[in-house]
Design an enzyme around this catalytic site. Structure first.
Site, PDB file in Angstrom:
ATOM      1  N   GLU A 111       0.781  -1.168  -0.025  1.00  0.00           N
ATOM      2  CA  GLU A 111      -0.055  -0.179  -0.150  1.00  0.00           C
ATOM      3  C   GLU A 111       0.903   1.223   0.074  1.00  0.00           C
ATOM      4  O   GLU A 111       1.972   1.316   0.439  1.00  0.00           O
ATOM      5  CB  GLU A 111      -0.866   0.046   1.166  1.00  0.00           C
ATOM      6  CG  GLU A 111      -2.032  -1.082   1.100  1.00  0.00           C
ATOM      7  CD  GLU A 111      -3.102  -1.076   2.262  1.00  0.00           C
ATOM      8  OE1 GLU A 111      -4.067  -1.327   2.061  1.00  0.00           O
ATOM      9  OE2 GLU A 111      -2.262  -1.084   3.313  1.00  0.00           O
ATOM     10  N   CYS A 124       3.667   8.427   0.958  1.00  0.00           N
ATOM     11  CA  CYS A 124       4.108   7.627   1.964  1.00  0.00           C
ATOM     12  C   CYS A 124       4.174   6.158   1.161  1.00  0.00           C
ATOM     13  O   CYS A 124       3.244   5.718   0.577  1.00  0.00           O
ATOM     14  CB  CYS A 124       3.250   7.492   3.228  1.00  0.00           C
ATOM     15  SG  CYS A 124       3.695   6.157   4.242  1.00  0.00           S
ATOM     16  N   CYS A 131       6.883  -7.029   6.567  1.00  0.00           N
ATOM     17  CA  CYS A 131       8.195  -6.556   6.917  1.00  0.00           C
ATOM     18  C   CYS A 131       8.376  -7.609   8.267  1.00  0.00           C
ATOM     19  O   CYS A 131       7.723  -8.313   8.711  1.00  0.00           O
ATOM     20  CB  CYS A 131       7.528  -5.298   7.971  1.00  0.00           C
ATOM     21  SG  CYS A 131       9.112  -4.557   8.939  1.00  0.00           S
ATOM     22  N   CYS A 135       7.580  -5.629  15.072  1.00  0.00           N
ATOM     23  CA  CYS A 135       7.045  -4.713  16.257  1.00  0.00           C
ATOM     24  C   CYS A 135       5.447  -5.217  16.475  1.00  0.00           C
ATOM     25  O   CYS A 135       4.820  -5.093  15.466  1.00  0.00           O
ATOM     26  CB  CYS A 135       7.193  -3.424  15.759  1.00  0.00           C
ATOM     27  SG  CYS A 135       8.602  -2.876  15.563  1.00  0.00           S
ATOM     28  N   CYS A 138       2.415  -2.876  15.435  1.00  0.00           N
ATOM     29  CA  CYS A 138       2.316  -2.525  14.050  1.00  0.00           C
ATOM     30  C   CYS A 138       1.731  -3.655  13.119  1.00  0.00           C
ATOM     31  O   CYS A 138       2.258  -4.678  13.280  1.00  0.00           O
ATOM     32  CB  CYS A 138       3.540  -2.141  13.515  1.00  0.00           C
ATOM     33  SG  CYS A 138       3.644  -1.767  11.630  1.00  0.00           S
ATOM     34  N   CYS A 366       0.044   5.608  10.155  1.00  0.00           N
ATOM     35  CA  CYS A 366       1.093   5.080  10.866  1.00  0.00           C
ATOM     36  C   CYS A 366       0.969   3.781  11.421  1.00  0.00           C
ATOM     37  O   CYS A 366       0.150   3.700  12.294  1.00  0.00           O
ATOM     38  CB  CYS A 366       2.001   5.845  11.396  1.00  0.00           C
ATOM     39  SG  CYS A 366       3.597   5.578  11.752  1.00  0.00           S
TER      40      CYS A 366
END
Length: 376
Positions: A111, A124, A131, A135, A138, A366
């Site tokens: 995205e 962005c 990923c 974390c 997230c 975010c």
């Protein structure tokens, strides 16, 4: 530098995956001419294609009338292959925030988010499909890493946004991309070569690239210290953003697992060296989580950690109200605690801003990007 823990962390994509088609945006100007020669055409044809892609923002081969009609389709197929297909576009903030879900050539999904503000437009972009940093607060990190993206795939997100703006398809009329933040899906410095290739394409003068200022580009990292050190030597003055989220190793080990390998001190010191070398102020990203990392004493500790490297304005703290993700136990801080956190930092001379949250209602803020074909 030794590991503080044997915790396995994913730095490399899974093996055996096919590579994305090689695109003009993956190549330097010299490499484009070499590719043209391989195709049996003069080098200036590569220059013409570069001008169409980066300067004119053309995506229809029929508009590339300076290319020979008989060779046009083959040249476009060879140097401007289709890298990604938009599956869904969602809008928020009265059309000023646009999130696009992209399907890559191998079915992986990523995205990107376009955000229009008064006087600027920020893209962005994602640098990885998924990923590997894990974390826990997230959404992207919870999905794991599928693969690295190519420089061309990264650049195409920006070019697609630039096309939409040039055509007046974004609320507010025609415009241009002024800023790019590598804060979408993925850990940018874990895909270092492609990210730096993309940065160079973004900053190369038109028509070799988009002609953006390096000062308008922000590269984020959770703290891959060797890569921060490598970035310091690149000579490209992008803004470095260090996603810290805690000033003490005990908590950061839990919130940002890479901290078990590179401590708070090591990460901040690397960021300080970057600021010292480039004279570019580093942004410290800090997601505010209720009763987790938002205590007043942690604000004092964060200020002490940062000012221990000097008070010459090398750093700026960017507080991020935590954005919700499905099923997460993490929630945003109370406004009163957030204000006290800001007050404590500023009292110790640390410039601090609370980020304007954009696109939360379309899961475009975010930490919310998950590239789900079914979700928001």
């Amino acid at each position: 530098m030794t590991d503080r823990s044997p915790l396995p962390l994913v730095f490399d994509e899974p093996r055996g995956r096919k590579k994305p088609p090689r695109h003009l945006a993956d190549l330097t100007p010299a490499e484009r001419k070499e590719r043209a020669a391989e195709l049996g055409v003069p080098g200036f044809r590569a220059n013409q294609l570069s001008a169409h892609y980066f300067a004119r923002l053309v995506d229809d081969p029929e508009q590339m009338t300076d290319l020979p009609a008989g060779q046009r389709a083959d040249l476009v197929r060879a140097l401007l292959p289709e890298l990604m297909t938009p599956l869904r576009t969602l809008e928020a903030d009265k059309g000023a925030t646009v999130k696009t879900l992209w399907k890559l050539f191998d079915g992986a999904m990523v995205e990107s988010v376009l955000m229009r503000y008064p006087g600027r437009v920020t893209m962005c972009v994602s640098s990885q499909a998924g990923c590997g940093m894990a974390c826990p607060f997230c959404a992207t990190g919870q999905g794991g890493l599928q693969r690295n993206m190519s420089a061309g795939e990264i650049v195409e997100q920006v070019v697609a946004g630039a096309r939409a703006l040039a055509r007046g398809d974004v609320a507010g009329g025609e415009g241009r991309v002024s800023n790019v933040v590598f804060m979408g899906m993925g850990e940018p410095l874990a895909n270092y070569k492609a990210v730096m290739g993309a940065v160079r394409r973004l900053t190369d003068p038109t028509p070799d690239g988009l002609g953006m200022s390096a000062r308008g580009i922000t590269v984020s990292t959770v703290g891959l210290v060797p890569r921060i050190n490598q970035l310091t030597e690149e000579g490209i003055p992008v803004t470095l953003a260090l996603s810290l989220h805690a000033p003490d190793d005990e908590l950061r080990d839990e919130l940002v697992p890479i901290n078990t390998r590179y401590s708070v001190h090591e990460s901040v010191e690397a960021a300080w060296h970057y600021a010292e070398r480039t004279k570019r102020r580093v942004s410290i990203e800090y997601a505010m989580m209720r009763d987790i990392n938002d205590q007043a004493w942690r604000a004092d500790l964060l200020a002490d950690v940062l000012t221990s490297y000097g008070d010459w304005g090398w750093v700026h703290v960017n507080l991020i109200p935590l954005n919700p993700t499905p099923g997460s136990k993490w929630t945003a801080s109370d406004p009163e605690d957030e204000r006290e956190f800001v007050r404590r930092l500023e009292a110790k001379g640390v410039p601090t801003t609370v980020r304007d949250t954009r696109g939360q209602d379309i899961d475009g803020a975010c930490g919310q990007l998950a590239a789900s074909p079914d979700g928001g």
